[in-house]
Design an enzyme around this catalytic site. Structure first.
Site, PDB file in Angstrom:
ATOM      1  CG  ASP A   1      -1.838   1.204   1.241  1.00  0.00           C
ATOM      2  OD1 ASP A   1      -2.850   1.143   0.516  1.00  0.00           O
ATOM      3  OD2 ASP A   1      -1.548   2.209   1.918  1.00  0.00           O
TER       4      ASP A   1
ATOM      5  CE1 TYR B   1       0.608   7.892   2.828  1.00  0.00           C
ATOM      6  CE2 TYR B   1       1.168   5.663   2.192  1.00  0.00           C
ATOM      7  CZ  TYR B   1       0.275   6.564   2.734  1.00  0.00           C
ATOM      8  OH  TYR B   1      -0.940   6.117   3.190  1.00  0.00           O
TER       9      TYR B   1
ATOM     10  CE  LYS C   1      -3.550   4.784   0.478  1.00  0.00           C
ATOM     11  NZ  LYS C   1      -2.160   4.510   0.849  1.00  0.00           N
TER      12      LYS C   1
ATOM     13  CG  HIS D   1      -4.616   9.615   0.096  1.00  0.00           C
ATOM     14  ND1 HIS D   1      -3.248   9.629  -0.024  1.00  0.00           N
ATOM     15  CD2 HIS D   1      -4.862   9.165   1.349  1.00  0.00           C
ATOM     16  CE1 HIS D   1      -2.709   9.187   1.103  1.00  0.00           C
ATOM     17  NE2 HIS D   1      -3.666   8.906   1.946  1.00  0.00           N
TER      18      HIS D   1
ATOM     19  CE1 TYR E   1      -6.185   5.735   8.508  1.00  0.00           C
ATOM     20  CE2 TYR E   1      -7.285   5.439   6.402  1.00  0.00           C
ATOM     21  CZ  TYR E   1      -7.032   6.206   7.532  1.00  0.00           C
ATOM     22  OH  TYR E   1      -7.620   7.438   7.691  1.00  0.00           O
ATOM     23  CB  SER E   2      -4.171   3.318  11.674  1.00  0.00           C
ATOM     24  OG  SER E   2      -3.522   4.330  10.930  1.00  0.00           O
TER      25      SER E   2
ATOM     26  CG  LEU F   1      -0.280  -3.002  13.607  1.00  0.00           C
ATOM     27  CD1 LEU F   1       1.177  -3.163  13.174  1.00  0.00           C
ATOM     28  CD2 LEU F   1      -0.750  -4.254  14.351  1.00  0.00           C
TER      29      LEU F   1
ATOM     30  NE  ARG G   1       8.207  -3.559  16.555  1.00  0.00           N
ATOM     31  CZ  ARG G   1       8.311  -2.300  16.961  1.00  0.00           C
ATOM     32  NH1 ARG G   1       8.304  -1.320  16.069  1.00  0.00           N
ATOM     33  NH2 ARG G   1       8.446  -2.021  18.226  1.00  0.00           N
TER      34      ARG G   1
ATOM     35  CG  ASN H   1       3.397  -7.029  12.030  1.00  0.00           C
ATOM     36  OD1 ASN H   1       3.428  -7.473  13.183  1.00  0.00           O
ATOM     37  ND2 ASN H   1       3.684  -5.767  11.737  1.00  0.00           N
TER      38      ASN H   1
HETATM   39  N1  NAP Z   1      -5.696   5.968   3.288  1.00  0.00           N
HETATM   40  C1  NAP Z   1      -5.209   6.668   4.300  1.00  0.00           C
HETATM   41  O1  NAP Z   1      -5.577   7.835   4.503  1.00  0.00           O
HETATM   42  C2  NAP Z   1      -4.188   6.033   5.202  1.00  0.00           C
HETATM   43  C3  NAP Z   1      -3.941   6.587   6.468  1.00  0.00           C
HETATM   44  C4  NAP Z   1      -3.020   5.970   7.313  1.00  0.00           C
HETATM   45  C5  NAP Z   1      -2.365   4.830   6.882  1.00  0.00           C
HETATM   46  N2  NAP Z   1      -2.584   4.320   5.639  1.00  0.00           N
HETATM   47  C6  NAP Z   1      -1.860   3.106   5.165  1.00  0.00           C
HETATM   48  O2  NAP Z   1      -1.947   2.108   6.166  1.00  0.00           O
HETATM   49  C7  NAP Z   1      -0.622   1.738   6.554  1.00  0.00           C
HETATM   50  C8  NAP Z   1      -0.600   1.300   8.027  1.00  0.00           C
HETATM   51  O3  NAP Z   1      -1.052   2.329   8.890  1.00  0.00           O
HETATM   52  P1  NAP Z   1      -0.086   3.202   9.798  1.00  0.00           P
HETATM   53  O4  NAP Z   1       1.212   3.355   9.102  1.00  0.00           O
HETATM   54  O5  NAP Z   1      -0.853   4.399  10.196  1.00  0.00           O
HETATM   55  O6  NAP Z   1       0.152   2.418  11.118  1.00  0.00           O
HETATM   56  P2  NAP Z   1       0.081   0.939  11.737  1.00  0.00           P
HETATM   57  O7  NAP Z   1       0.384  -0.095  10.703  1.00  0.00           O
HETATM   58  O8  NAP Z   1      -1.170   0.833  12.513  1.00  0.00           O
HETATM   59  O9  NAP Z   1       1.264   1.031  12.801  1.00  0.00           O
HETATM   60  C9  NAP Z   1       2.578   1.278  12.426  1.00  0.00           C
HETATM   61  C10 NAP Z   1       3.403   1.402  13.694  1.00  0.00           C
HETATM   62  O10 NAP Z   1       3.355   0.167  14.420  1.00  0.00           O
HETATM   63  C11 NAP Z   1       4.697  -0.291  14.662  1.00  0.00           C
HETATM   64  N3  NAP Z   1       4.642  -1.760  14.574  1.00  0.00           N
HETATM   65  C12 NAP Z   1       4.463  -2.516  13.476  1.00  0.00           C
HETATM   66  N4  NAP Z   1       4.417  -3.819  13.779  1.00  0.00           N
HETATM   67  C13 NAP Z   1       4.587  -3.915  15.121  1.00  0.00           C
HETATM   68  C14 NAP Z   1       4.657  -5.008  16.018  1.00  0.00           C
HETATM   69  N5  NAP Z   1       4.526  -6.271  15.604  1.00  0.00           N
HETATM   70  N6  NAP Z   1       4.848  -4.720  17.337  1.00  0.00           N
HETATM   71  C15 NAP Z   1       4.973  -3.441  17.771  1.00  0.00           C
HETATM   72  N7  NAP Z   1       4.913  -2.368  16.959  1.00  0.00           N
HETATM   73  C16 NAP Z   1       4.727  -2.602  15.643  1.00  0.00           C
HETATM   74  C17 NAP Z   1       5.533   0.343  13.559  1.00  0.00           C
HETATM   75  O11 NAP Z   1       6.874   0.509  13.990  1.00  0.00           O
HETATM   76  P3  NAP Z   1       8.173   0.126  13.087  1.00  0.00           P
HETATM   77  O12 NAP Z   1       7.922   0.530  11.693  1.00  0.00           O
HETATM   78  O13 NAP Z   1       9.219   0.938  13.760  1.00  0.00           O
HETATM   79  O14 NAP Z   1       8.385  -1.350  13.249  1.00  0.00           O
HETATM   80  C18 NAP Z   1       4.846   1.699  13.396  1.00  0.00           C
HETATM   81  O15 NAP Z   1       5.289   2.603  14.382  1.00  0.00           O
HETATM   82  C19 NAP Z   1       0.216   2.976   6.246  1.00  0.00           C
HETATM   83  O16 NAP Z   1       1.597   2.713   6.230  1.00  0.00           O
HETATM   84  C20 NAP Z   1      -0.368   3.355   4.925  1.00  0.00           C
HETATM   85  O17 NAP Z   1       0.128   2.514   3.892  1.00  0.00           O
HETATM   86  C21 NAP Z   1      -3.510   4.892   4.802  1.00  0.00           C
END
Ligand code: NAP
Length: 374
Positions: free
Chosen positions: A101, A106, A135, A168, A267-268, A270, A327, A331
């Site tokens: 994704d 980004y 996006k 997006h 998304y998000s 975690l 990680r 995951n």
């Molecule tokens: N469409 C939208 O508007 C939108 C918005 C937000 C996100 N997204 C997409 O969704 C993706 C994921 O969401 P996100 O980046 O917000 O956050 P997320 O995946 O919920 O969390 C990422 C965080 O969790 C940590 N992490 C990952 N695996 C872990 C584990 N097993 N144990 C502990 N910590 C862990 C990562 O740290 P490290 O990297 O340091 O390991 C990072 O700090 C984004 O990268 C993006 O591609 C889209």
């Protein structure tokens, strides 16, 4: 290159500007849920099928293409070297992720594209085995700019096509080189666009073979209905990518999308990367939740694995980002256990309709999506 992104975050203190922004062939498809033939399996009745999830599981979308249920997020938090995105994507592909994704905003599509192409060149994967989502950023929503926005991503990635291209955010900003145009008061400059006209060019991008599927992100029900009810609609959005996790389970949006055969992509899952500039630091740390930790002990899994498995068992696609090799491996270890109904119910009870990505600083935009109930 990084400056506009830094600007973007620093300029919006305490707001959440989105960080910027098969089943195996041999198995029945997720969309062929026994009780809901041809509907998405995002209801509890389909838990039985959800148990059969494998790392190669995918959901058939309403245009016939398939989206892998597990996706690797590539949003790079501020200050993180872009090389980490490249290395992260390479590790992800090596350990089995096939859904990546990404997004123009980004600012790392060059590195992400390099990683994908290197893994194709060394024989790990074929292009057709990778599912890449790009996006369309908010400065490209005017119909005449949609193709420009797409071309910028294709050029950065050095790919011939995207598997999925999504709008997006439903709100439009003033077109131009700055991803976050601001006035002298550091207020984002809005722009008015008819999302239905934007969608017609998205449809043309699919017809031109530049993208395989088209969808949306962060749309509320009204905005989805605007597209679905558009006279002359050629293609429905295949997905709505929204924040979705144990504290925001999106039950109503899940039900609505299911009724329209639209895949929900979460998304998000975690709990986001909790960046100081845009995530409320007093918000609960999702991975520290005692219920998730306790359920994790039962299955000998981490809270992250439980949080992700909870999303997958609802028929929702889960995106998770990590640039830490250990990680990234952890995951994807989600397919050797399933959460029992009582554990799913215990996690349901954690829901508090709480967003990490709330975007409050632009809540007065006419197309701000989060003022509606869902
Ligand atoms: N469409 C939208 O508007 C939108 C918005 C937000 C996100 N997204 C997409 O969704 C993706 C994921 O969401 P996100 O980046 O917000 O956050 P997320 O995946 O919920 O969390 C990422 C965080 O969790 C940590 N992490 C990952 N695996 C872990 C584990 N097993 N144990 C502990 N910590 C862990 C990562 O740290 P490290 O990297 O340091 O390991 C990072 O700090 C984004 O990268 C993006 O591609 C889209």
């Amino acid at each position: 290159m990084l400056q506009p992104l830094l600007f973007c975050y620093q300029a919006l203190p305490c707001t959440a500007l989105e960080p910027q922004v098969k089943r195996s062939i041999a198995r029945p498809e997720l969309s062929r849920c026994r009780k809901h033939e041809l509907q998405l399996a995002n209801s509890r009745e389909c838990t039985e099928e959800a148990m059969e999830l494998t790392k190669d599981s995918s959901i058939t979308m309403n245009d016939g293409n398939r989206i892998p249920v597990l996706g690797f997020g590539t949003y790079s938090p501020e200050g993180v070297p872009k090389s980490q995105a490249k290395e992260g994507v390479k590790v992800a592909i090596e350990v089995g992720y096939r859904h990546i994704d990404g997004a123009f905003v980004y600012q790392n599509e060059v590195e992400v594209g390099e990683a994908i192409r290197e893994k194709i060149a060394d024989g790990t994967v074929k292009r057709e085995e990778i599912f890449y989502t790009g996006k369309l950023w908010s400065t490209f929503l005017s119909p005449e700019l949609v193709r420009t926005g797409l071309d910028k991503s294709l050029k950065a990635l050095q790919l011939d096509y995207l598997d999925l291209f999504i709008i997006h955010w439903p709100f439009s900003f003033k077109p131009g080189d700055n991803s976050l145009p601001m006035d002298e008061n550091r207020k984002v400059i809005y722009h008015s666009v008819d999302l239905r006209a934007t969608w017609e060019v998205m449809e043309a991008c699919k017809d031109a073979g530049l993208v395989k599927s088209i969808g949306v992100s962060n749309f509320n029900r009204r905005q989805l209905e605007l597209i679905l009810n558009k006279p002359g609609l050629k293609y429905k959005p295949v997905c709505n990518q929204v924040e979705c996790h144990v504290y925001l389970n999106q039950r109503k949006m899940q039900e609505f999308c299911k009724s329209k055969n639209i895949v929900l992509v979460g998304y998000s899952v975690l709990g986001s990367s909790r960046e100081k500039d845009w995530v409320d630091q007093t918000s609960p740390v999702l991975l520290d939740d005692p219920v998730l930790l306790k359920i994790g002990q039962k299955y000998k899994k981490s809270s992250a694995q439980v949080a992700m498995r909870y999303i997958l068992q609802q028929g929702v696609v889960a995106l998770a980002k990590s640039f830490t090799p250990e990680r990234i491996r952890q995951n994807i270890q989600l397919f050797d256990f399933h959460l029992a109904p009582e554990d799913m119910e215990a996690i349901d009870a954690l829901n508090k309709d709480m967003r990490y990505v709330h975007m409050k600083s632009i809540s007065d935009h006419p197309e701000f999506p989060f003022n509606d109930e869902y």
